[in-house]
Enzyme design. Structure first.
Site, mmCIF file in Angstrom:
data_model
loop_
_atom_site.group_PDB
_atom_site.id
_atom_site.type_symbol
_atom_site.label_atom_id
_atom_site.label_comp_id
_atom_site.label_asym_id
_atom_site.label_seq_id
_atom_site.Cartn_x
_atom_site.Cartn_y
_atom_site.Cartn_z
ATOM 1 N N LEU A 101 -3.275 0.607 -1.683
ATOM 2 C CA LEU A 101 -2.296 1.658 -1.919
ATOM 3 C C LEU A 101 -1.503 1.301 -3.168
ATOM 4 O O LEU A 101 -0.925 0.208 -3.257
ATOM 5 C CB LEU A 101 -1.354 1.800 -0.719
ATOM 6 C CG LEU A 101 -2.031 2.035 0.649
ATOM 7 C CD1 LEU A 101 -0.977 2.140 1.741
ATOM 8 C CD2 LEU A 101 -2.913 3.277 0.620
ATOM 9 N N CYS A 102 -1.509 2.192 -4.142
ATOM 10 C CA CYS A 102 -0.760 1.994 -5.384
ATOM 11 C C CYS A 102 -1.188 0.676 -6.049
ATOM 12 O O CYS A 102 -2.374 0.448 -6.268
ATOM 13 C CB CYS A 102 0.734 2.040 -5.081
ATOM 14 S SG CYS A 102 1.801 2.204 -6.529
ATOM 15 N N THR A 103 -0.237 -0.213 -6.332
ATOM 16 C CA THR A 103 -0.562 -1.453 -7.041
ATOM 17 C C THR A 103 -1.251 -2.480 -6.159
ATOM 18 O O THR A 103 -1.580 -3.575 -6.623
ATOM 19 C CB THR A 103 0.707 -2.075 -7.645
ATOM 20 O OG1 THR A 103 1.716 -2.151 -6.632
ATOM 21 C CG2 THR A 103 1.229 -1.229 -8.803
#
Length: 318
Positions: A101-103
């Protein structure tokens, strides 16, 4: 019961971690049986944003999970704990589905499981991810990427998109839509393709293709060519292709094919229509054509898909 393990280490952001727990901890719909078993794994007490968290399991449990979720990390330059990398690699080797998720994509990339695959992360960090991990095909323009057993999302809202996408893969559109309603979010972005197209269709006024997508979606049961789309958009086929690539990351024909597959999925999940009737309604023409394209895109025949997503959660009498 499928186990989802959420990784927790110092420096992970609390939004993505808490969001994954909120979405997967229980079935709010009463439609999916069985639901997931959610576990939070780590080496010990951690700090996530301003919050302190004590994981209920160690890394050995994460390595044995069916799905592993890596939330966003606050500092993409901070070294990834070696024990987390070892657990991610062990889970991957055991056949687990890995989700960043994301970074969190920086963790999967550091573990080497993104090599040779498409991936994405928050737009502010896509250039760094690509520079640091040249074997990863980083796409900065998508909400999320699904490689089958390795998936990655962009920023915070896109993390919700990807979690709903996982539910849709596992339990079908009806359950995913019900979860989205509880969260008061769209089940997928307007015009976006919940499973196959990587970017949402632009809905803002003034975009050259803003009207075309809705027009085409209402006519999926009819023969549509690139020339038909170009004529409707009042532009040349070449110009249309450029706009399509920019807006959706794919070609007009690929977009049409994916939308037709999605329409077929919805009909398989929610109606008793024959495969032949669904083929016509989705613009595939014949059951043979639908079966071929459906199997290529989804990985199972339409009949098997229907059995999975209707017998699993549709109410009595169906």
């Amino acid at each position: 019961m499928s186990t989802i393990a959420v990784a927790a280490t110092d420096g992970m952001l609390h939004f993505e971690l808490a969001m994954a727990c909120e979405i997967f901890v229980r079935d709010p719909t009463g439609l999916a049986d069985p639901w997931y078993e959610l576990v939070v794994c780590g080496a010990g007490p951690v700090r996530a944003g301003r919050f302190h968290l004590v994981p209920d399991h160690g890394w050995d449990r994460l390595a044995r999970a069916d799905t592993v979720i890596i939330p966003a990390v606050a500092d993409v330059d901070a070294p990834v704990p070696p024990d987390l990398l070892d657990a991610v690699r062990a889970a991957h080797a055991a056949g687990a589905r890995l989700v960043s998720l994301c970074t969190g994509a920086f963790v999967l990339a550091a573990a080497g499981v993104l090599d040779g695959l498409r991936a994405t992360t928050h737009w502010a960090h896509t250039a760094e991810l690509a520079a640091r991990h040249p074997l990863v095909d980083v796409d900065p323009d998508v909400l999320y990427v699904d490689n089958g057993d390795v998936l990655a999302s962009a920023g915070k809202a896109a993390a919700i998109d990807l979690c709903l996408h996982l539910i849709r893969r596992d339990h079908g559109s009806t359950v995913a839509n019900a979860v989205a309603r509880r969260l008061v979010v769209p089940p997928h972005r307007d015009g976006g393709q919940a499973q196959y197209v990587s970017t949402p269709v632009p809905a803002r006024d003034g975009h050259p293709l803003a009207d075309l997508f809705g027009w085409a979606m209402q006519r999926l049961d009819r023969p549509l060519t690139v020339e038909d789309l170009a004529r409707r958009a009042n532009m040349s086929s070449r110009h249309l292709a450029r706009h399509f690539r920019s807006a959706t990351g794919t070609t007009p024909l690929q977009w049409l094919s994916a939308q037709r597959i999605r329409r077929a999925q919805e009909l398989l999940e929610n109606t008793d229509d024959s495969i032949e009737a669904i083929a016509r309604a989705a613009g595939m023409g014949t059951a043979t054509t639908l079966r071929r394209h459906f199997h290529q895109s989804v990985g199972v025949p339409p009949d098997a898909y229907r059995r999975t997503f209707r017998t699993a959660w549709v109410g009595p009498g169906i």
